[in-house]
Write an enzyme that holds these catalytic residues in place. Structure first.
Site, short mmCIF file in Angstrom:
data_model
loop_
_atom_site.label_atom_id
_atom_site.label_comp_id
_atom_site.label_asym_id
_atom_site.label_seq_id
_atom_site.Cartn_x
_atom_site.Cartn_y
_atom_site.Cartn_z
N GLU A 115 0.84 -1.20 0.00
CA GLU A 115 0.00 0.00 0.00
C GLU A 115 0.87 1.24 0.00
OE1 GLU A 115 -2.22 -0.23 3.67
OE2 GLU A 115 -2.88 -2.29 3.28
N LYS A 117 2.21 4.67 1.44
CA LYS A 117 2.25 5.17 2.82
C LYS A 117 1.97 6.67 2.77
CE LYS A 117 4.89 5.16 7.09
NZ LYS A 117 4.67 6.54 7.45
N ASP A 119 1.23 10.48 4.00
CA ASP A 119 1.80 11.33 5.02
C ASP A 119 0.69 12.21 5.59
OD1 ASP A 119 3.89 12.02 6.52
OD2 ASP A 119 4.85 13.33 5.05
N TYR A 230 -7.17 1.87 6.03
CA TYR A 230 -6.21 0.81 5.65
C TYR A 230 -6.11 -0.35 6.64
CZ TYR A 230 -3.33 3.82 8.65
OH TYR A 230 -2.88 4.58 9.67
N LYS A 318 10.66 3.24 3.22
CA LYS A 318 10.73 4.68 2.95
C LYS A 318 11.47 4.95 1.64
CE LYS A 318 8.92 6.37 6.82
NZ LYS A 318 9.60 7.29 7.68
N CYS A 412 21.70 39.88 16.56
CA CYS A 412 20.47 39.40 15.92
C CYS A 412 20.05 40.33 14.78
CB CYS A 412 19.36 39.31 16.98
SG CYS A 412 17.76 38.94 16.28
N CYS A 415 16.73 42.23 15.92
CA CYS A 415 16.59 43.15 17.04
C CYS A 415 17.91 43.71 17.55
CB CYS A 415 15.84 42.48 18.19
SG CYS A 415 16.83 41.23 19.02
N CYS A 430 19.17 34.10 19.58
CA CYS A 430 18.93 35.41 20.15
C CYS A 430 18.10 35.14 21.41
CB CYS A 430 18.12 36.23 19.16
SG CYS A 430 17.44 37.71 19.88
N CYS A 435 12.58 40.14 21.15
CA CYS A 435 12.92 40.16 19.72
C CYS A 435 11.63 40.08 18.90
CB CYS A 435 13.82 38.98 19.39
SG CYS A 435 14.17 38.83 17.64
#
Ligand code: IVH
Length: 670
Positions: A115, A117, A119, A230, A318, A412, A415, A430, A435
């Site tokens: 089948e 897979k 997500d 499924y 996978k 940063c 900021c 940061c 910020c």
């Protein structure tokens, strides 16, 4: 190899960190780290747990699937547990799986059902006498969230089992499937969100999860959700010989079953299926990240059984990541929700497996140094799991000498605050709670359900208040007035009053909720609870020393550094003062009985070599014990230093335990 004590401490810390990221991913739909980084943490924990099994293994995130259910939905106990799948990443691993099963079952060949897979988000649907009665998310596999009303809004899901001819229907059945969002409607939804000034979803999976977890099912109803079924859990009143026949029955009963499922007579047929579906992946209207193989015979499934949380009879194969070559034009730095600075490569747009890609995450400075990535470089990039593409490696032969090295900024970019890199951490961040890039998220988090629970203050309004300069940090909320709110666009009298009221109601939060609300990195709900139990008040926590924090079993150097740094930052100190001024007083908590020295009282006599009396007192108190100046019946220990006084005699005559400095140090874990 690590010594046992260090390993157990690292294990506890990793569990907390993973739980924190689970919350970000599963509950807030706002992941902070990549899947690869998450997998790395999980793997590190799994490795350590394999070497050093401990008593808490059963509740480790490695044994759980996903995170605990949200507080806002009712919990739902799955009649039979919702399992997860073991993964395979290569053909070899697929063949190993088949060989293992054949050996276990003592057979020469096994046939499977293959089948796609999907997500999305796993759900469990209960049908009683053919009628849909309850539906829930997977949660931790044993307990999920009751999202019945929301599931009912998915038009593809029949609420009644369709009877076909004489065929019977089960009196009770749990049907398992995946809620997902197709790619095209996902794109449209995101476009609409951007137009409305809302944050777009990172990917279809997050969009599906965020939509199914709406408290208001009217919102879910407007989201383009789909579902494929499924499998099943418990079933009463009927049986099937094979998984294939079960899927056919589901289909005949009116449930959407993926058209691409196939029977595979052996493992070679499975591998062919895997390659075929992999090639067709980008032409599908939905995201898939692999294929699932399931033993077809249900009797054989039964014999094979489960291993921990995975059925032995199924495997998720996978797909490998998809790769392409391009050049880096520039490297910019993004400030994330928690202040993490992420270097991002801006590249010549390139088509990777059907998707145009022009940005890739470089994760952090170490990664850039390790791969020696420079501006102007030709690189191989990959897109794995449909999320953010990344650079695999540099093609050095293509260098012209004009490439430029990248340097992390010292301040940063949002900021101007100093950028800190904590010891042992790869990320620069940061730490300024004010910020702007982080602030809206901070305020939203602060007001959210699991934190201060300020009703009516969601993402939109938080941002609006911030942009209108009515607030610049969470403490400013407590200085808002109804008149100020009325200055905002489309803000009505009644809702303004309601908001002021709910802000007012949040002024005495439970201590752990307040600590969690502060949004300290790595301090999720569980760590916040531990801190509240150990320190009892926010004042104690603010002055906690490194050793006080690391004395807590489940808190290691990473969490400690983050807490100390947070309360050290002058801007955060100012915000804490403002809370105090506004009368935000978290409820004090009795220091927990679980504290290692809870209920123990100490008397010190004589001088100690390693620390002063005050230090000793502080350590004892932080660990839940008390220190007194005279020996009474309630004294647990008299700690005798050099040249102890008459207190030792008194202890002796009353039968109270006398310990040396060395023994005391052991007791406090030094
Ligand atoms: S079977 C015991 N079949 O993948 C079997 N899962 O990694 C458990 N998934 O929780 C699941 N497509 O959310 C199965 N055809 C499929 C699937 C599938 C997607 C998801 C599901 C599951 C996760 C396990």
């Amino acid at each position: 190899m690590m010594d046992k004590e260090t390993a157990l401490k690292k294990i506890s810390e990793l569990r907390n960190i993973i739980e924190y990221h689970n919350q970000r991913y599963y509950q807030q739909d706002a992941p902070e780290i990549s899947d690869a980084e998450y997998d790395q943490l999980m793997r590190e924990l799994q490795n350590l747990e394999a070497q050093f099994p401990d008593d808490d293994l059963a509740s480790s995130p490695t044994q759980r699937i996903g995170a605990a259910p949200l507080a806002k939905f009712a919990s739902f106990n799955h009649p039979s547990p919702m399992l997860s799948l073991a993964n395979a990443f290569s053909e070899e691993e697929i063949i190993d799986f088949d060989n293992r099963l054949k050996r276990l079952a003592s057979v020469d060949n096994i046939s499977y059902v293959a089948e796609p897979k999907l997500d999305g988000l796993a759900v469990n649907l209960i049908f009683e006498k053919g009628v849909f009665t309850k539906g829930a998310t997977r949660g931790d596999g044993a307990v999920g969230e009751d999202v019945t009303q929301n599931l009912k809004t998915i038009t593809a899901l029949p609420l009644k089992i369709k009877k076909s001819g004489q065929a019977a229907i089960p009196s009770f059945i749990e049907i398992r499937g995946e809620v997902y969002m197709e790619k095209a409607p996902f794109k449209k939804l995101n476009q609409r969100r951007v137009k409305d000034g809302e944050e777009p979803f990172a990917n279809p999976r997050n969009a599906a999860a965020g939509s199914l977890r709406q408290l208001d099912s009217k919102i879910t109803a407007r989201r383009p959700l789909s579902i494929f079924l499924y499998g099943i859990g418990n079933i009463q009143g009927m049986n099937f010989p094979t998984h294939w026949e079960l899927l056919q029955a589901l289909s005949a009963w009116g449930f959407p079953v993926n058209k691409l499922i196939e029977q595979a007579k052996d493992i070679n047929a499975c591998i062919r299926y895997f390659n075929r579906i992999g090639n067709a992946r980008d032409t599908l209207p939905y995201d898939i990240d692999g294929v699932v193989l399931k033993v077809d015979s249900l009797a054989l499934q039964n014999t094979l059984g489960n291993i921990s949380r995975n059925p032995r009879w199924a495997l998720a194969c996978k797909f490998p990541a998809q790769q392409e070559t391009t050049t880096i034009r520039e490297i910019i730095v993004q400030v994330g929700r928690m202040g993490t600075l992420t270097p991002v490569a801006l590249m010549e747009p390139v088509n990777v497996g059907g998707v145009m890609v022009s940005r890739a995450t470089l994760h952090n400075e170490d990664e850039i140094i390790k791969k020696d990535i420079r501006i102007g470089d030709t690189v191989i990039i990959q897109r794995a799991g449909d999320v953010i593409p990344e650079v695999v490696n540099v093609i050095e032969e293509k260098r012209t000498g004009k490439e430029k090295k990248f340097k992390m900024p010292a301040i940063c970019p949002e900021c101007g605050s100093e950028i800190v890199r904590f010891e042992g951490e790869v990320a620069h961040r940061c730490v300024n709670i004010s910020c702007p890039a982080q602030l809206k998220e901070h305020i939203r988090h602060f007001a959210s359900r699991g934190a201060m629970d300020i009703e009516g203050l969601g993402e939109k309004l938080s941002a609006q208040l911030f942009d209108a300069k009515l607030i610049s940090d969470p403490a400013d909320l407590y200085f808002l007035t109804k008149d100020k709110l009325l200055e905002l666009d489309r803000q009505a009298e009644k809702s303004s009053q309601n908001l002021i009221d709910s802000i007012g109601r949040s002024k005495n939060p439970p201590l752990d909720k307040f600590i969690y609300a502060l949004g300290i990195r790595h301090v999720g709900e569980r760590t916040a609870k531990l801190l509240a139990e150990r320190f009892g008040s926010i004042e104690n926590l603010m002055v906690a020393k490194i050793e006080d924090l690391t004395a807590i079993n489940e808190i290691g150097p990473e969490i400690t550094a983050s807490i100390v740094e947070f309360f050290h930052e002058p801007k955060n100190k100012a915000v804490m003062k403002k809370f105090e001024k506004a009368g935000v007083i978290p409820q004090k908590k009795e220091i927990s009985r679980n504290a290692p020295l809870a209920g123990k009282s100490f008397v010190f006599t004589g001088a100690m070599e390693s620390m002063g009396r005050n230090d000793a007192k502080e350590i004892v108190e932080n660990m839940g014990g008390t220190v007194n100046s005279s020996v009474t019946k309630k004294t647990t220990y008299v700690v005798a230093g050099t040249e102890p006084g008459s207190k030792v005699d008194k202890a002796k005559s009353s039968g109270i335990k006398i310990i040396s400095e060395e023994e005391f140090l052991k007791l406090i874990g030094k």
